[in-house]
Design an enzyme around this catalytic site. Structure first.
Site, PDB file in Angstrom:
ATOM      1  NE  ARG A 151     102.254  59.260  79.258  1.00 20.95           N
ATOM      2  CZ  ARG A 151     102.638  58.161  79.906  1.00 20.95           C
ATOM      3  NH1 ARG A 151     102.745  58.174  81.222  1.00 20.95           N
ATOM      4  NH2 ARG A 151     102.896  57.047  79.266  1.00 20.95           N
ATOM      5  NE  ARG A 159     103.019  54.254  67.988  1.00 22.92           N
ATOM      6  CZ  ARG A 159     104.098  54.418  68.752  1.00 22.92           C
ATOM      7  NH1 ARG A 159     104.066  55.277  69.781  1.00 22.92           N
ATOM      8  NH2 ARG A 159     105.201  53.745  68.503  1.00 22.92           N
ATOM      9  CG  ASP A 167     103.859  57.465  73.177  1.00 24.47           C
ATOM     10  OD1 ASP A 167     104.020  57.708  74.387  1.00 24.47           O
ATOM     11  OD2 ASP A 167     103.288  56.434  72.746  1.00 24.47           O
ATOM     12  CE1 TYR A 222      96.180  60.689  69.882  1.00 20.30           C
ATOM     13  CE2 TYR A 222      94.193  59.781  70.876  1.00 20.30           C
ATOM     14  CZ  TYR A 222      95.434  60.395  71.003  1.00 20.30           C
ATOM     15  OH  TYR A 222      95.912  60.714  72.247  1.00 20.30           O
TER      16      TYR A 222
END
Lengths: 246, 246
Positions: free
Chosen positions: B50, B198, B52, B111
């Site tokens: 999911r 993040r 952002d 990522y």
């Protein structure tokens, strides 16, 4: 009045080109409005080139006259602060001679055109390159590119609508190189005709596909016939890379 | 029914994330609408993660069930043809086992986070990286990154709002590397907590600035206190790079 030079980088995706026009966003208008807010004067800027809608600049030069007493080097950060950094960034400003004109006081320009040559499209490159899915023969493109170098009448490599007195230009270098699945065509000349780099690029892509032979390039240039050159490559792959100041 | 896997690349700039929601554009909705047009069925897709708002994907995996007899490998080009290639491109499709779920049948994800570290902003990077103007000590960041590797309770590296049963995760690798004025932080784990990459990135940037010492990393992780970690890096620098299928 003081004469201030500013260097910009801009992403042309959201603009209808450099030049101010009615009912369409232009880089010139954004910059003039911002400089007018900064100086409290009505600022008109002179740009080094009239880039088309969708064309980008890695280094664009403009100048303007002002009575403002803001230190010359502060104009770049002040301008950047007024603009959307996703679109335009001012990287440098300095005071120049009163005679200096970004339009006329240059000894040529360098453009680079980016082609995305892959079997797969890539969303991150779509606004910043020309997607060409065909296999391209880079060696043939390199051979063909050399025929553009030198002083030639480039009448066949110009879109209708140009208003120049002569179509003779000197291309100082025309290079084709590859980085991964990106192909770059870099052209430096004393001056350019309307759409010249985009037509050179379209022609070199035709060479890469085998539609035009590198050995015919000399004839094609000499013929001056637009229809013998290749298609006009789309704007979003074109970047003004350098304005060579006198 | 057939179970079809599709791999996407997407530019998240114009989307409020992957997940479908009212009154906001999502990647999921764009893809479901397009697949519904292609199959003539009401298609629901299951996504691998999911992402952002503003987060990108270099390789996203989804699956969906259909009675359509379209050959499996044709779904990718058919889907791409229905979508704006500046935003989403489908690069691959294949038929998979009925049990396969893009959400559950994966063994981890990778990522990559892109930082633009320069004295000058660059309009071409603004939507695709985090602009950090400060000088960063890359060697300290590399040292600090190694403390994230292994199995730890990452409670301190999670935004509120996560609903997981455990906050223990295994980071298989956490690498910091530089290419020109871009710094990349690449993290592979069995699974991620909400905003984990993040917050890891924000913490490593604090290390690079000297606000956090690399030698305190072990303590900071063990403390489980969100306030001891760094800021949450903005979304536009984050890319889902790989879904590791079982």
């Amino acid at each position: 009045m003081r004469n201030i030079l500013i260097e910009l980088i801009y992403d042309g995706s959201g603009f209808h080109g450099w030049q101010k026009q009615n009912n369409a966003r232009s880089v010139q208008e954004e910059v003039e409005n911002a400089l007018s807010r900064i100086t409290g004067e009505t600022v008109s800027v002179t740009g080094s080139s009239r880039t088309d809608a969708g064309v980008h600049a890695l280094s664009y030069i403009l100048n303007f006259y002002t009575n403002s007493e803001i230190p010359a080097e502060k104009f770049a950060p002040a301008l950047s602060a007024q603009l959307n950094p996703q679109e335009i960034v001012a990287v440098r400003s300095e005071e120049v001679d009163g005679e200096f004109s970004a339009r006329f006081s240059n000894d040529g320009k360098r453009y680079v055109y980016k082609i995305h040559n892959s079997r797969q499209r890539n969303p991150f490159l779509e606004k910043y390159s020309w997607y060409v899915p065909y296999v391209l023969d880079i060696e043939e493109m390199k051979k063909a590119s050399k025929f553009f170098e030198g002083t030639h009448d480039f009448k066949g490599f110009m879109a209708v609508g140009g208003s120049q007195q002569t179509t003779v230009r000197t291309i100082r270098c025309c290079e084709v190189y590859q980085e991964g699945d990106e192909i770059f065509i870099e052209v430096e000349a004393d001056a350019f005709l309307y759409n010249m780099v985009r037509i050179i690029t379209g022609t070199l892509v035709y060479v890469g596909c085998g539609k035009i032979s590198a050995s015919d390039m000399s004839d094609i240039i000499q013929s001056g016939e637009r229809e013998r050159a290749g298609m006009t490559a789309p704007p979003q792959g074109l970047y003004l890379k350098k304005v060579i100041l006198k």
